[in-house]
Write a protein that holds these residues in place. Structure first.
Motif, PDB file in Angstrom:
ATOM      1  N   ASP A 199       0.877  -1.169   0.000  1.00  0.00           N
ATOM      2  CA  ASP A 199       0.000   0.000   0.000  1.00  0.00           C
ATOM      3  C   ASP A 199       0.911   1.215   0.000  1.00  0.00           C
ATOM      4  O   ASP A 199       1.564   1.518   0.995  1.00  0.00           O
ATOM      5  CB  ASP A 199      -0.868  -0.076   1.278  1.00  0.00           C
ATOM      6  CG  ASP A 199      -1.759   1.131   1.518  1.00  0.00           C
ATOM      7  OD1 ASP A 199      -1.310   2.268   1.300  1.00  0.00           O
ATOM      8  OD2 ASP A 199      -2.900   0.936   1.985  1.00  0.00           O
TER       9      ASP A 199
ATOM     10  N   GLY B  50      -0.382   6.672  -1.958  1.00  0.00           N
ATOM     11  CA  GLY B  50      -1.314   7.368  -1.067  1.00  0.00           C
ATOM     12  C   GLY B  50      -1.557   8.838  -1.355  1.00  0.00           C
ATOM     13  O   GLY B  50      -1.656   9.642  -0.424  1.00  0.00           O
TER      14      GLY B  50
ATOM     15  N   ASN C  73      -3.589  12.276  -2.342  1.00  0.00           N
ATOM     16  CA  ASN C  73      -4.956  12.719  -2.129  1.00  0.00           C
ATOM     17  C   ASN C  73      -5.449  13.352  -3.422  1.00  0.00           C
ATOM     18  O   ASN C  73      -4.803  14.242  -3.954  1.00  0.00           O
ATOM     19  CB  ASN C  73      -5.001  13.712  -0.975  1.00  0.00           C
ATOM     20  CG  ASN C  73      -4.532  13.044   0.313  1.00  0.00           C
ATOM     21  OD1 ASN C  73      -4.892  11.910   0.603  1.00  0.00           O
ATOM     22  ND2 ASN C  73      -3.692  13.731   1.070  1.00  0.00           N
TER      23      ASN C  73
ATOM     24  N   TYR D 271     -10.044   8.164   9.437  1.00  0.00           N
ATOM     25  CA  TYR D 271      -8.896   7.529   8.768  1.00  0.00           C
ATOM     26  C   TYR D 271      -8.775   6.064   9.220  1.00  0.00           C
ATOM     27  O   TYR D 271      -8.585   5.162   8.393  1.00  0.00           O
ATOM     28  CB  TYR D 271      -7.654   8.336   9.155  1.00  0.00           C
ATOM     29  CG  TYR D 271      -6.382   8.026   8.388  1.00  0.00           C
ATOM     30  CD1 TYR D 271      -6.404   7.708   7.036  1.00  0.00           C
ATOM     31  CD2 TYR D 271      -5.140   8.092   9.030  1.00  0.00           C
ATOM     32  CE1 TYR D 271      -5.221   7.470   6.338  1.00  0.00           C
ATOM     33  CE2 TYR D 271      -3.956   7.863   8.346  1.00  0.00           C
ATOM     34  CZ  TYR D 271      -3.995   7.546   7.001  1.00  0.00           C
ATOM     35  OH  TYR D 271      -2.825   7.311   6.335  1.00  0.00           O
TER      36      TYR D 271
ATOM     37  N   ASP E  67      -9.096   2.556   7.024  1.00  0.00           N
ATOM     38  CA  ASP E  67      -8.023   1.567   6.913  1.00  0.00           C
ATOM     39  C   ASP E  67      -8.487   0.182   7.374  1.00  0.00           C
ATOM     40  O   ASP E  67      -8.092  -0.834   6.792  1.00  0.00           O
ATOM     41  CB  ASP E  67      -6.778   2.018   7.693  1.00  0.00           C
ATOM     42  CG  ASP E  67      -5.786   2.740   6.779  1.00  0.00           C
ATOM     43  OD1 ASP E  67      -5.725   2.396   5.581  1.00  0.00           O
ATOM     44  OD2 ASP E  67      -5.077   3.651   7.251  1.00  0.00           O
TER      45      ASP E  67
ATOM     46  N   GLN F 176       2.958   8.752  11.300  1.00  0.00           N
ATOM     47  CA  GLN F 176       1.663   8.066  11.385  1.00  0.00           C
ATOM     48  C   GLN F 176       1.775   6.739  12.143  1.00  0.00           C
ATOM     49  O   GLN F 176       0.865   5.911  12.101  1.00  0.00           O
ATOM     50  CB  GLN F 176       1.105   7.809   9.981  1.00  0.00           C
ATOM     51  CG  GLN F 176       0.740   9.084   9.238  1.00  0.00           C
ATOM     52  CD  GLN F 176      -0.032   8.810   7.947  1.00  0.00           C
ATOM     53  OE1 GLN F 176      -0.543   7.729   7.715  1.00  0.00           O
ATOM     54  NE2 GLN F 176      -0.111   9.822   7.096  1.00  0.00           N
TER      55      GLN F 176
HETATM   56  N1  ARG Z   1      -3.306   9.565   2.032  1.00  0.00           N
HETATM   57  C1  ARG Z   1      -2.521   9.427   3.208  1.00  0.00           C
HETATM   58  C2  ARG Z   1      -1.756  10.716   3.497  1.00  0.00           C
HETATM   59  O1  ARG Z   1      -1.660  11.580   2.626  1.00  0.00           O
HETATM   60  C3  ARG Z   1      -1.529   8.278   3.113  1.00  0.00           C
HETATM   61  C4  ARG Z   1      -2.172   6.928   2.992  1.00  0.00           C
HETATM   62  C5  ARG Z   1      -1.293   5.833   3.555  1.00  0.00           C
HETATM   63  N2  ARG Z   1      -1.924   4.525   3.460  1.00  0.00           N
HETATM   64  C6  ARG Z   1      -2.858   4.077   4.278  1.00  0.00           C
HETATM   65  N3  ARG Z   1      -3.439   2.921   4.040  1.00  0.00           N
HETATM   66  N4  ARG Z   1      -3.216   4.743   5.355  1.00  0.00           N
HETATM   67  O2  ARG Z   1      -1.247  10.868   4.590  1.00  0.00           O
END
Ligand code: ARG
Length: 547
Positions: A70, A73, A75, A275, A279, A303
């Protein structure tokens, strides 16, 4: 155990190794060391086998695993910026390494396509073009096929809307409502969402293509939403989820924790998902669709608490069986030379596209400079441009991958693009040098195929050093896979490139008159080139024919 001095034991071991197939010399040294010298013939045989076997003799895994990586990521509706670079570059390499080992590996981009950013874009669109049919709640006809905006407009809409929402409470309220209505299925908004997705995904594909990053799955957070209600019900029914301060939570702390691990929040007090909800639901979907043995996440190291909570919650509630391994590779920040997060000259967020263009340009200038120095070299301008792109990508990727992922690193364009030192261009330069010798050899009538049996025991230290380095390939790749650590491959090819250049410096190859010896050198060159090319492919870049 033996009740003997270490040196006596070392002597005994040395004595037992006198007829070894592997060692030419085993010598005990005070106070109890053993010096092992490998046999030239053994090393030559080993490399001969490497050259003959598929994947240089790497052992295939006993059981093929299904692995989801994964990464990426991004947006949607927001342009890619430098903050997205590491996830893409490291993820692509982790994926390629696992695939080379022989596993079934699926890369999923996992777009951020669910949440407030969509409501923001819709709200801003509505302010700009209130008459568009998408905003008419009574409209029941079909919506236009063509998007009402281009990518450049979309890229302007998002930051504008995001800025407004921070200052204008009414705007923020409207965006929240639009998000809710979108998620509740309002037709016009859903139609707008698919336009946003189409325009954005086309642009993302082009950008990732330029990075030589390819995803098998283009799923997003929104794909997991249908799994949310049933998942939440299951957590309630089994007694895992309970209400705390208005939110629905699952406890995930364990007795052995040394720091506090807060409960995993499943639903906010207004019933909205977060979030972590997304997930978890994505894991429900992945177990159903792919049944992976392993899921690897590439996301910013900051994270890490989120992933600890999600992983524990997924295991505890049985979404994922004990046998499926969940792993977060948290990467550090990409800093500028000032040690602060990388920015544009005027302090803004650097668009990934512009960064790539800048480095392409710098590389092209270097190539032209080189060309001027070697006046006889005339490169076609198109080829020069292509080559610049290839080398620039290697510079960027190697610059990132050669650092341990979890560490912050300084994005130093000057150093990364240098043809000397521990850099991508240096590795490519080495490959190009080998290619050039091989084509000169072929031009003189030599053949480079089927030479594996030609490898002879080393004649000098430089050659032996190169041969030892080549022999480390399998162990290196296995280790890089076990630890999901592309930087180990970088360290290896740097060592190998140095070993090759040392050998090249000490040995006349094309001028060698002894045919057998020359063939042996050429065979080593071929093997070195193949090993280097295989490694850079696992890192996600390639070498040009000349530089
Ligand atoms: N879109 C998220 C960000 O910009 C990252 C995603 C990472 N992957 C996940 N499955 N949470 O921080």
């Amino acid at each position: 155990l033996y009740k003997k001095a270490p040196i006596m034991i070392a002597n005994d071991v040395a004595g037992k190794c006198t007829d070894s197939r592997v060692f030419a010399e085993v010598q005990a040294v005070a106070p109890g060391f053993l010096n092992l010298k490998i046999k030239g013939s053994f090393l030559a045989d080993y490399l001969t086998q490497m050259e003959k076997e598929e994947k240089f003799g790497l052992e295939v895994p006993e059981k093929q695993k299904t692995i989801i990586v994964d990464y990426g990521g991004p947006n949607v509706a927001k342009p890619l910026h430098v903050g997205h670079l590491r996830s893409a570059v490291i993820g692509e390499s982790v994926k390629r390494i696992a695939r080379y080992i022989g596993h079934k590996v699926i890369g999923d981009i996992h777009m951020g396509d669910w949440g407030l950013q969509m409501g923001l874009v819709i709200t801003e669109m509505k302010e700009r073009y209130p008459d568009l049919v998408y905003f008419d709640p009574d409209y029941t006809g079909e919506y236009p096929k063509e998007a009402p905006f281009t990518i450049s407009e979309l890229e302007d809409i998002y930051p504008t809307a995001s800025g407004k929402s921070k200052q204008d409470a009414v705007f923020k309220e409207a965006a929240l409502l639009a998000t809710k209505e979108l998620q509740g299925g309002r037709r016009g908004y859903q139609a707008l969402l698919s336009h946003i997705m189409n325009v954005s995904v086309t642009d993302l594909k082009r950008n990732y293509e330029n990075l030589n990053v390819h995803f098998e799955l283009w799923k997003g957070e929104s794909d997991a939403q249908p799994y949310v209600p049933e998942m939440v019900q299951m957590m309630k029914d089994k007694g895992y989820a309970y209400m705390s301060e208005g939110a629905l939570v699952v406890d995930v702390k364990e007795d052995t924790d040394t720091k506090e691990i807060p409960p995993c929040i499943i639903l906010k007090s207004d019933g909205a998902s977060l979030y972590s909800t997304t997930d978890l639901a994505t894991l429900v979907m992945r177990m159903k669709e792919n049944n992976p043995d392993r899921v690897i996440y590439l996301a910013d190291a900051r994270q890490s608490m989120h992933f600890i909570q999600v992983f524990r919650c997924a295991k505890k509630t049985g979404i994922v069986p004990e046998t499926t391994e969940l792993k977060h590779i948290g990467f550090g920040t990409m800093n500028g030379k000032d040690g602060k997060p990388f920015k544009t000259r005027d302090g803004g967020v650097m668009r990934l596209e512009y960064l790539l263009k800048e480095i392409d340009g710098e590389m092209l200038a270097k190539i032209k400079e080189n060309q001027k120095e070697k006046e006889n070299l005339d490169i076609d301008p198109k080829e020069a441009e292509e080559t610049a792109k290839t080398v620039a990508l290697a510079a960027i990727k190697y610059g990132d991958l050669s650092n341990q992922a979890s560490k912050d690193y300084v994005f130093d364009i000057e150093r990364f693009t240098s043809f000397e030192g521990n850099t991508g261009p240096y590795i490519l330069y080495t490959i190009v040098r080998i290619k050039s010798i091989l084509s000169k050899y072929q031009a003189k009538g030599g053949t480079i195929e089927g030479l594996s049996d030609a490898i002879c025991p080393a004649r000098n230290a430089g050659q032996k050093n190169l041969m030892l380095s080549l022999a480390k390939f399998n162990a290196t790749i296995e280790n890089a896979y076990e630890e999901s650590a592309p930087h180990k491959i970088c360290a290896y090819i740097y060592e190998l490139a140095n070993a090759f250049n040392g050998f090249y410096h000490d040995t006349k190859i094309l001028a060698e008159e002894n045919d057998k010896l020359q063939k042996s050198y050429i065979a080593l060159l071929v093997l070195t080139k193949e090993v280097l090319e295989t490694c850079i492919d696992m890192l996600g870049f390639s070498a040009p024919d000349r530089m």
